[in-house]
Write a protein that holds these residues in place. Structure first.
Motif, PDB file in Angstrom:
ATOM      1  N   LEU A 190       0.913  -1.216   0.081  1.00  0.00           N
ATOM      2  CA  LEU A 190      -0.007   0.029  -0.008  1.00  0.00           C
ATOM      3  C   LEU A 190       0.937   1.392  -0.074  1.00  0.00           C
ATOM      4  N   LEU A 191       0.855   1.961  -1.089  1.00  0.00           N
ATOM      5  CA  LEU A 191       1.352   3.187  -1.009  1.00  0.00           C
ATOM      6  C   LEU A 191       0.255   4.525  -0.385  1.00  0.00           C
ATOM      7  N   SER A 192       0.604   4.657   0.827  1.00  0.00           N
ATOM      8  CA  SER A 192      -0.225   5.649   1.563  1.00  0.00           C
ATOM      9  C   SER A 192       0.440   6.621   2.187  1.00  0.00           C
ATOM     10  N   PRO A 193       1.117   7.651   1.652  1.00  0.00           N
ATOM     11  CA  PRO A 193       2.265   8.441   2.348  1.00  0.00           C
ATOM     12  C   PRO A 193       1.894   9.266   3.586  1.00  0.00           C
ATOM     13  N   ALA A 194       0.703   9.664   3.798  1.00  0.00           N
ATOM     14  CA  ALA A 194       0.487  10.562   4.900  1.00  0.00           C
ATOM     15  C   ALA A 194       1.016  12.005   4.944  1.00  0.00           C
ATOM     16  N   CYS A 195       1.748  12.071   3.690  1.00  0.00           N
ATOM     17  CA  CYS A 195       2.581  13.343   3.739  1.00  0.00           C
ATOM     18  C   CYS A 195       2.540  13.911   2.279  1.00  0.00           C
ATOM     19  N   ALA A 196       2.928  15.255   2.417  1.00  0.00           N
ATOM     20  CA  ALA A 196       2.866  16.066   0.935  1.00  0.00           C
ATOM     21  C   ALA A 196       4.012  15.336   0.208  1.00  0.00           C
ATOM     22  N   SER A 197       4.148  15.660  -1.178  1.00  0.00           N
ATOM     23  CA  SER A 197       4.908  14.727  -2.038  1.00  0.00           C
ATOM     24  C   SER A 197       6.138  15.596  -2.740  1.00  0.00           C
ATOM     25  N   PHE A 198       6.328  17.042  -2.141  1.00  0.00           N
ATOM     26  CA  PHE A 198       7.008  17.818  -2.903  1.00  0.00           C
ATOM     27  C   PHE A 198       8.798  17.697  -2.988  1.00  0.00           C
ATOM     28  N   ASP A 199       9.029  16.604  -2.034  1.00  0.00           N
ATOM     29  CA  ASP A 199      10.412  16.444  -1.658  1.00  0.00           C
ATOM     30  C   ASP A 199      10.815  15.710  -2.914  1.00  0.00           C
ATOM     31  N   LEU A 200      10.181  14.765  -3.236  1.00  0.00           N
ATOM     32  CA  LEU A 200      10.788  13.793  -4.396  1.00  0.00           C
ATOM     33  C   LEU A 200       9.814  13.685  -5.785  1.00  0.00           C
ATOM     34  N   PHE A 201       8.658  14.385  -5.697  1.00  0.00           N
ATOM     35  CA  PHE A 201       7.962  14.366  -6.732  1.00  0.00           C
ATOM     36  C   PHE A 201       7.346  15.593  -7.056  1.00  0.00           C
ATOM     37  N   GLU A 202       6.660  16.016  -8.264  1.00  0.00           N
ATOM     38  CA  GLU A 202       6.010  17.203  -8.722  1.00  0.00           C
ATOM     39  C   GLU A 202       4.800  17.502  -7.710  1.00  0.00           C
ATOM     40  N   ASN A 203       4.029  16.395  -7.450  1.00  0.00           N
ATOM     41  CA  ASN A 203       2.809  16.417  -6.691  1.00  0.00           C
ATOM     42  C   ASN A 203       2.311  15.074  -6.467  1.00  0.00           C
ATOM     43  N   TYR A 204       1.265  14.893  -5.837  1.00  0.00           N
ATOM     44  CA  TYR A 204       0.844  13.385  -5.484  1.00  0.00           C
ATOM     45  C   TYR A 204       0.470  12.523  -6.717  1.00  0.00           C
ATOM     46  N   GLU A 205      -0.121  13.077  -7.827  1.00  0.00           N
ATOM     47  CA  GLU A 205      -0.484  12.595  -9.092  1.00  0.00           C
ATOM     48  C   GLU A 205       1.051  11.987  -9.715  1.00  0.00           C
ATOM     49  N   ASP A 206       2.040  12.681  -9.745  1.00  0.00           N
ATOM     50  CA  ASP A 206       3.222  12.391 -10.096  1.00  0.00           C
ATOM     51  C   ASP A 206       3.848  11.337  -9.350  1.00  0.00           C
ATOM     52  N   ARG A 207       3.590  11.311  -8.071  1.00  0.00           N
ATOM     53  CA  ARG A 207       4.101  10.373  -7.174  1.00  0.00           C
ATOM     54  C   ARG A 207       3.164   8.827  -7.439  1.00  0.00           C
ATOM     55  N   GLY A 208       1.804   9.146  -7.656  1.00  0.00           N
ATOM     56  CA  GLY A 208       1.059   7.846  -7.938  1.00  0.00           C
ATOM     57  C   GLY A 208       1.447   7.303  -9.063  1.00  0.00           C
ATOM     58  N   ARG A 209       1.501   8.185 -10.043  1.00  0.00           N
ATOM     59  CA  ARG A 209       1.823   7.664 -11.409  1.00  0.00           C
ATOM     60  C   ARG A 209       3.115   6.726 -11.553  1.00  0.00           C
ATOM     61  N   LYS A 210       4.248   7.301 -10.776  1.00  0.00           N
ATOM     62  CA  LYS A 210       5.581   6.981 -10.871  1.00  0.00           C
ATOM     63  C   LYS A 210       5.569   5.321  -9.964  1.00  0.00           C
ATOM     64  N   PHE A 211       4.566   5.304  -8.901  1.00  0.00           N
ATOM     65  CA  PHE A 211       4.485   4.184  -8.180  1.00  0.00           C
ATOM     66  C   PHE A 211       3.785   3.093  -9.183  1.00  0.00           C
ATOM     67  N   LYS A 212       2.809   3.394  -9.910  1.00  0.00           N
ATOM     68  CA  LYS A 212       2.022   2.556 -10.762  1.00  0.00           C
ATOM     69  C   LYS A 212       3.026   1.949 -12.003  1.00  0.00           C
ATOM     70  N   GLU A 213       3.696   2.854 -12.496  1.00  0.00           N
ATOM     71  CA  GLU A 213       4.704   2.580 -13.441  1.00  0.00           C
ATOM     72  C   GLU A 213       5.757   1.494 -12.924  1.00  0.00           C
ATOM     73  N   ALA A 214       6.304   1.895 -11.781  1.00  0.00           N
ATOM     74  CA  ALA A 214       7.235   0.808 -11.144  1.00  0.00           C
ATOM     75  C   ALA A 214       6.636  -0.525 -10.813  1.00  0.00           C
ATOM     76  N   VAL A 215       5.433  -0.425 -10.316  1.00  0.00           N
ATOM     77  CA  VAL A 215       4.574  -1.924 -10.278  1.00  0.00           C
ATOM     78  C   VAL A 215       4.610  -2.512 -11.524  1.00  0.00           C
ATOM     79  N   ARG A 216       4.060  -2.054 -12.610  1.00  0.00           N
ATOM     80  CA  ARG A 216       4.028  -2.424 -13.969  1.00  0.00           C
ATOM     81  C   ARG A 216       5.325  -3.073 -14.351  1.00  0.00           C
ATOM     82  N   ASN A 217       6.547  -2.529 -13.927  1.00  0.00           N
ATOM     83  CA  ASN A 217       7.617  -3.021 -14.497  1.00  0.00           C
ATOM     84  C   ASN A 217       8.661  -4.166 -13.483  1.00  0.00           C
ATOM     85  N   ILE A 218       7.794  -4.512 -12.575  1.00  0.00           N
ATOM     86  CA  ILE A 218       8.223  -5.546 -11.665  1.00  0.00           C
ATOM     87  C   ILE A 218       8.803  -6.893 -12.391  1.00  0.00           C
TER      88      ILE A 218
END
Length: 444
Positions: free
Chosen positions: A416-444
């Motif tokens: 479960l990706l459920s960060p409880a935090c804002a995303s601006f340290d490593l990502f543009e926004n939560y959408e960017d974080r979510g998309r990168k997570f999904k991409e990484a899952v599809r590449n396993i």
């Protein structure tokens, strides 16, 4: 000719510029950072004056009215100076609402507002209403007022957008819940944040409605202490109500006027207690707009849900991967963990907004077998949970986090990706974080 200055060249800024120009204002857009290419094209095409990577004060202080992007805090020096000069600083929502006669359903709250907004829009659209959706999601409200002719709007409203209103008045207001969030913008004063949310009802009259969570202590206390003109429409999953919506066994019962309507929660596509509440709020709003119960029931059972909100991504080797990147505060993550039935590898972390993780302790004890940190500073997370969870690993990106989670996970687990935090340290926004997570899952 009145001069409208817009601070921030994002979605709300460009929409306001389009509407301002259409209404005969002299418009100037100023952004301290870069303006995205797609927005620049619009400004050039509409012949709207703009600047980027700077704020030229003499082009700003001659404004009759200033619309600021919700991302700019009030305490910024430029904003303080504008206010001290008596120049009106408002939000896009305030500006656009002056130019539409449409019925407005305004939805705010710390959590659940996106789902409730999308669900309400889904029901009303299915009922054949000519209705737009905007505010904090989708296309700019101002641009829709300029270019579309909707009879109504469902608007998701953040506290920042509500801070900039004066006369904005939704016919139906919904407050989903209020928990400590964004306190960094409210001088770490929870009362100020609560007051900000309740601005949604400040201009309502007795002809209007305020739908709210009657199980939320913060909301109840505020309503007891502050006069509200709108008709109060509560919903609850804990107590029986004479008026509003409540739960009886596994059935949602709504009572408005003399009619009683009953629906089984097993029919809802979105499961979990918080989604039952979101469904109640959307149902009440739709009933107040005279939508048929049959349509409401159908809509609740075929609604897809919001992206990045408990979104099932893939099952890999018997492990379910779930993207809840939209959980940017502790309360949202609480809901997510509450919904977990399998042993969970929890990916958490990012920019901490003054989080208190102790509320999550019972759920983490019961459900979490490993924690994967996804942020630049994970100290607080590690200190809170190191005695409760055996495996805690720090990672520096979505791809690494997914790889680590994949190694730890066994058949029958959930990641479960459920960060409880804002995303601006490593990502543009939560959408960017979510998309990168999904991409990484599809590449396993």
């Amino acid at each position: 000719m009145k001069r409208l200055v817009i601070l921030g060249g994002g979605e709300s800024g460009i929409g306001t510029a389009i509407l301002g120009k259409q209404k005969g204002y002299e418009v100037f857009v100023s952004d301290k950072g870069n303006i995205a290419e797609k927005y620049k094209k619009v400004l050039i095409q509409k012949r709207i004056d703009f600047e980027e990577n700077q704020h030229t004060e003499n082009k700003i202080f001659n404004a009759d009215v200033v619309m600021k992007s919700p991302g700019i805090p009030d305490k910024v020096k430029l904003i303080q100076e504008l206010i001290s000069k008596g120049i009106k600083v408002i939000s896009e929502i305030e500006f656009a609402s002056e130019y539409t006669e449409a019925i407005i359903i305004g939805i705010t709250g710390s959590n659940g507002k996106t789902t409730t907004t999308m669900l309400t829009h889904h029901i009303l659209k299915k009922a054949g209403l000519n209705i737009g959706v905007g505010g904090n999601i989708g296309d700019s409200f101002a641009q829709q007022v300029a270019e579309k002719s909707y009879d109504g709007y469902v608007l998701e409203l953040s506290s920042f957008q509500l801070d900039g209103i004066e006369n904005f008045r939704p016919h139906i207001a919904i407050i989903t819940n209020i928990t400590p969030d964004h306190l960094d913008r409210y001088e770490y004063d929870f009362e100020k944040y609560i007051a900000s949310k309740f601005r949604i009802t400040k201009n309502q009259t007795k002809e209007d409605f305020l739908i709210y969570d009657a199980d939320d202590e913060v909301i109840n206390n505020w309503i007891k202490k502050n006069p509200i003109k709108a008709k109060l429409v509560p919903f609850s999953i804990e107590k029986k109500l004479e008026y509003g919506a409540f739960l009886k066994g596994d059935k949602i019962i709504t009572r408005l006027n003399t009619e009683e309507y009953i629906m089984s929660i097993s029919k809802l596509t979105l499961q979990g207690k918080h989604n039952t509440k979101n469904a109640m709020a959307s149902t009440l709003a739709s009933q107040l707009l005279k939508v048929r119960n049959q349509t409401i029931a159908e809509s609740l059972s075929d609604f897809e849900g919001a992206e990045h909100r408990l979104e099932k991504v893939l099952k890999v080797n018997g492990v379910e991967y779930i993207n809840d990147s939209k959980a940017t505060n502790v309360n949202a993550t609480f809901y997510a963990l509450e919904c977990m039935d399998n042993p969970t590898i929890w990916i958490v972390g990012g920019v901490d907004k003054g989080n208190d993780y102790s509320d999550l302790m019972p759920l983490v004890r019961e459900k979490v077998k490993a924690i994967v940190c996804l942020g630049l500073d994970n100290q607080k997370i590690i200190e809170t949970f190191q005695n409760v969870v055996d495996i805690i690993v720090e990672t520096a990106g979505a791809e690494e986090a997914v790889k680590v989670a994949h190694k730890i996970a066994q058949k029958g687990d959930a990641v479960l990706l459920s960060p409880a935090c804002a995303s601006f340290d490593l990502f543009e926004n939560y959408e960017d974080r979510g998309r990168k997570f999904k991409e990484a899952v599809r590449n396993i």
